[in-house]
Design an enzyme around this catalytic site. Structure first.
Site, PDB file in Angstrom:
ATOM      1  N   HIS A   1       0.834  -1.204   0.000  1.00 38.95           N
ATOM      2  CA  HIS A   1       0.000   0.000   0.000  1.00 38.95           C
ATOM      3  C   HIS A   1       0.873   1.261   0.000  1.00 38.95           C
ATOM      4  CE1 HIS A   1      -3.542   2.398   1.708  1.00 38.95           C
ATOM      5  NE2 HIS A   1      -2.514   3.181   1.981  1.00 38.95           N
ATOM      6  N   GLU A   2       1.837   1.300   0.918  1.00 40.62           N
ATOM      7  CA  GLU A   2       2.651   2.511   1.057  1.00 40.62           C
ATOM      8  C   GLU A   2       3.658   2.675  -0.088  1.00 40.62           C
ATOM      9  OE1 GLU A   2       1.835   4.704   3.083  1.00 40.62           O
ATOM     10  OE2 GLU A   2       0.632   3.620   4.567  1.00 40.62           O
TER      11      GLU A   2
ATOM     12  N   HIS B   1       0.831   4.205  -2.940  1.00 44.55           N
ATOM     13  CA  HIS B   1       1.043   5.661  -2.973  1.00 44.55           C
ATOM     14  C   HIS B   1       2.264   6.046  -3.807  1.00 44.55           C
ATOM     15  CE1 HIS B   1      -2.183   6.332  -0.254  1.00 44.55           C
ATOM     16  NE2 HIS B   1      -1.591   5.817   0.812  1.00 44.55           N
TER      17      HIS B   1
ATOM     18  N   GLU C   1      -6.518   6.542  -1.145  1.00 44.88           N
ATOM     19  CA  GLU C   1      -6.391   5.388  -0.257  1.00 44.88           C
ATOM     20  C   GLU C   1      -6.969   4.139  -0.921  1.00 44.88           C
ATOM     21  OE1 GLU C   1      -4.558   5.361   2.287  1.00 44.88           O
ATOM     22  OE2 GLU C   1      -4.279   7.530   2.390  1.00 44.88           O
TER      23      GLU C   1
END
Length: 761
Positions: free
Chosen positions: A469-470, A474, A527
């Site tokens: 995710h990070e 992103h 997100e």
């Protein structure tokens, strides 16, 4: 006819009955989980110099974190000062005898302690995760009686009474507008004055864009009309106040005419706090490990002194260059989740120590990034020209000041730096260890067979999801930009939209950013994109092997990661407000959207059924067919993820809103009655855990002061956090709050009925 006294007693009984009828979502339960964040070993291994560096960075973060009180609600700062004065004079154990004398039962006193702990943990009286107001779970007259019995009141009765009078009504009030954060009639916000609405926010954003000013460290106040024109103040967070500096430079302070309105850009928001932040950054600089850290802290101090986002961006550039530090930190107006318009940053600051063993796994993921990025389901033209290998470390948090503590972070949030210069990722290991420990009897909406696997694999699967995710969520994707000189960063004539096959017709222009362009949906949409990247790439065997998962174990990690996501989508309904049709939490809205996408995929991939629990109350069951995750599930996420990225790359706001708001809709029609399911979720929800953090103090050397994982421990950590200058800090907080009072008066709701509370004795 009732006597005055019996009539009064009847009123109290009626009011208490109404009090018990208040929806439980506005209380924090007495048995709420409260855990201490353990950083003992990590801190012990630091050198004396590193400990001093960490200490002064922590002091800077804690002072700045107090600004969140002023960013949350009109009453938060006053409630904070009231609690500090109560507990500085008498710790929780001593105050208990006063509570007994005031007529509080043990349960009511515990409810008060939990409320106080909640206010400290959230830095305000609205939940940081969900933006819902919470009030003390005891009658108002009993809390007043406790305040009057306290040593703080005995020592300073007039001051304590004035403090009580300034916040007690709003402390207990649950009028409709005050139940959640929001803009205009939708809720409470102090990022804008109470007379601002969405149109004012949009106009202000246009003005800021025209002056190349970031909204991150600003608030907007609408003043009385000036010469028949609407008048606004854009106030920058800075230690320096109005009239203290000549040659305004890049801050653009001054008066401007814009679209038949007047805008005044001024300095001095949270001035005292910003001064304390800068002073401690300067002290930390004396113990910095290298030149990058020194330059970083110089620029941060410049930013908080003069209100310069450009200086903060420059500091962030040095932060990115500071590879693999032992003590990691970041500070500033960072995340825009709680600005109803999605542009203004909430203050946060963290200080943490690197966990070397776990960081090795993330380093392997970083080194594999250039192999994994092409696996994402969009054409290479929609990916950054060059992936700048970031730091990705696992950290044990020493200090996290702000409204809440996340599991992972990808920063800085400045698009221009992220696209061309890089970013860093951090996973907060000691937070993950505590926050996601699960008890079987509290696991809702899962089949019994799934519960044991869920408990075993939730931690390992979430670690994989956070990493993907990070870093690759992103950290991926390109924004198509035409700069002020007219130059494009993509081949305008050749790039095609993979959804339509047509030429690209929309992009970001000049000073437009993702946040400013997509505003109210930007946080949750991003997100959702990052969560989808995590789901998609966790299917990759190489990724799983990096985290030490092979064969059947790897299959279990994938299954629980996907199961956790669809369950989280159902749990997300707690954070939807039917009255305003709005979402109060970006991540949970994102997970609900993903649940909708996977339900829509059909073929029995996900099933969601309403049922009746063993207790006779409404319940639900969500299941995932593991045999279809790699086929039906992967295909659904692949299609949706490509759409999300194409819309983001091309600045297609209209298409983005239609897609995202469509999947975000919660109704009682269609294949699932989500409004009814929301009631079931609320009925069976579990309160989010709170964390107790240590303090540091210098006594010849730096000491780590730790506290027990309880409401009393959390309270004590805060009263001791500002022990050296408590009265000064509290006086300045009240003064800063008073400065905002003319604007906050406009926040009072207009059409709601207050919940009656018992009269005081």
């Amino acid at each position: 006819q009732l006597s005055p006294q019996s009539g009064r007693n009847q009123a109290i009984k009626t009011s208490r009955l109404l009090f018990t009828m208040v929806d439980s979502q506005y209380f924090l339960p007495n048995d709420i989980g409260i855990s201490a964040l353990d950083c003992t070993e990590a801190f012990r291994l630091l050198s004396p110099r590193e400990k001093l560096y960490a200490h002064y960075l922590s002091r800077s973060a804690w002072y700045g974190g107090l600004a969140v009180l002023l960013q949350t609600s009109p009453e938060s700062a006053s409630i904070f000062v009231l609690l500090q004065r109560l507990f500085r004079k008498q710790p929780a154990a001593q105050l208990e005898s006063m509570a007994t004398a005031a007529g509080l039962s043990p349960e009511e006193y515990q409810a008060f302690l939990v409320y106080a702990a909640g206010l400290y943990a959230n830095m305000g009286n609205y939940k940081s995760f969900g933006d819902t107001k919470f009030i003390p779970n005891l009658p108002k007259e009993k809390l007043k009686a406790l305040v009057w019995q306290s040593q703080a009141f005995q020592d300073s009765p007039s001051e304590m009474e004035a403090l009580w009078d300034s916040c007690s009504t709003l402390l207990f009030s649950l009028e409709d507008q005050q139940k959640q954060l929001g803009l205009g009639d939708k809720g409470v916000t102090t990022y804008f004055s109470g007379n601002c609405c969405l149109e004012d926010a949009e106009l202000a954003q246009k003005f800021l864009d025209s002056k190349n000013l970031s909204a991150y460290n600003t608030r907007l106040f609408k003043n009385k009309s000036e010469e028949g024109k609407a008048s606004y103040e854009v106030r920058l967070a800075s230690a320096v106040q109005k009239g203290e500096m000549d040659g305004e430079g890049e801050s653009r302070c001054g008066r401007y005419d814009f679209e038949d309105c007047v805008f005044m850009v001024s300095r001095g928001d949270y001035a005292y706090l910003m001064k304390k932040v800068s002073e401690n950054l300067e002290k930390a600089k004396e113990h910095a490990a290298n030149e990058n850290q020194k330059r970083m802290l110089e620029e941060y101090a410049q930013s908080f002194t003069f209100g310069s986002i450009e200086a903060h961006k420059e500091g962030s550039r040095f932060w990115i260059k500071d590879k693999g530090p032992i003590v990691e930190s970041y500070i500033g107006f960072i995340e825009s989740y709680r600005d109803p318009f999605g542009s203004r940053g909430e203050f946060e600051g963290f200080v943490a120590v690197v966990n070397k063993a776990m960081s090795e796994r993330f380093a392997k993921l970083v080194s594999s990034a250039e192999v994994l990025l092409p696996e994402l389901p969009w054409p290479k033209d929609f990916e950054k020209d060059r992936f700048l290998l970031p730091d990705f470390t696992s950290l044990d948090v020493l200090t996290f000041a702000g409204s809440g503590i996340p599991a992972g972070i990808n920063i800085p949030n400045y698009d221009d730096i992220r696209q061309s210069e890089g970013f860093k990722n951090v996973s907060l290991g000691n937070v993950l260890a505590v926050a996601y420990a699960t008890q079987k009897d509290k696991l809702t909406f899962l089949d019994e067979e799934d519960k044991d696997m869920y408990i075993k694999w939730k931690g390992p699967s979430f670690e994989v999801q956070v990493g993907l995710h990070e870093l690759l969520g992103h950290g991926s994707g390109k924004l198509f930009v035409q700069d002020e000189k007219g130059t494009f960063n993509f081949e305008q004539d050749n790039v095609r939209n993979p959804e339509t096959g047509e030429q690209i017709t929309t992009w970001y222009k000049g000073n437009e950013t993702w946040d400013s362009k997509f505003s109210t949906i930007s946080c949750s949409y991003e997100e959702c994109r990052a969560e989808c990247v995590g789901l998609y790439l966790c299917l990759n065997k190489h990724v799983l092997s990096i985290f030490g998962h092979e064969d059947e174990d790897a299959n279990e990690v994938v299954y629980i990661n996907w199961l956790n996501m669809v369950r989280a989508g159902l749990l997300g309904l707690e954070f939807f407000t039917p009255e305003s049709k709005s979402w109060r939490q970006a991540h949970m809205q994102a997970r609900f959207v993903i649940l909708r996408v996977l339900l829509e995929a059909g073929e029995g991939l996900v099933t969601l059924k309403e049922s009746t629990g063993k207790d006779g109350r409404p319940d639900a069951l969500i299941t995932l067919d593991r045999s279809k995750v790699h086929t039906v599930g992967k295909a659904a996420i692949e299609r949706f993820l490509c759409k999300l990225q194409v819309i983001k790359s091309t600045a297609d706001v209209e298409g983005g809103r239609a897609l995202y708001e469509g999947y975000s809709a919660v109704s009682d029609t269609g294949s699932h009655n989500f409004l009814r399911l929301r009631e079931t979720v609320l009925l069976r929800k579990e309160a989010r855990k709170m964390f107790v953090q240590a303090n540091t103090r210098v006594k010849g050397h730096v000491e780590l002061v730790e506290y027990e994982g309880s409401a009393a421990g959390l309270i004590r950590s805060f009263t001791e956090r500002f022990a050296d200058d408590a009265e000064e800090v509290e006086a300045h907080l009240l003064e800063l709050n008073k400065r905002d009072a003319p604007f906050k008066a406009l926040l009072r709701p207009r059409h709601a009925t207050a919940l009656p509370m018992p009269a005081s004795d």
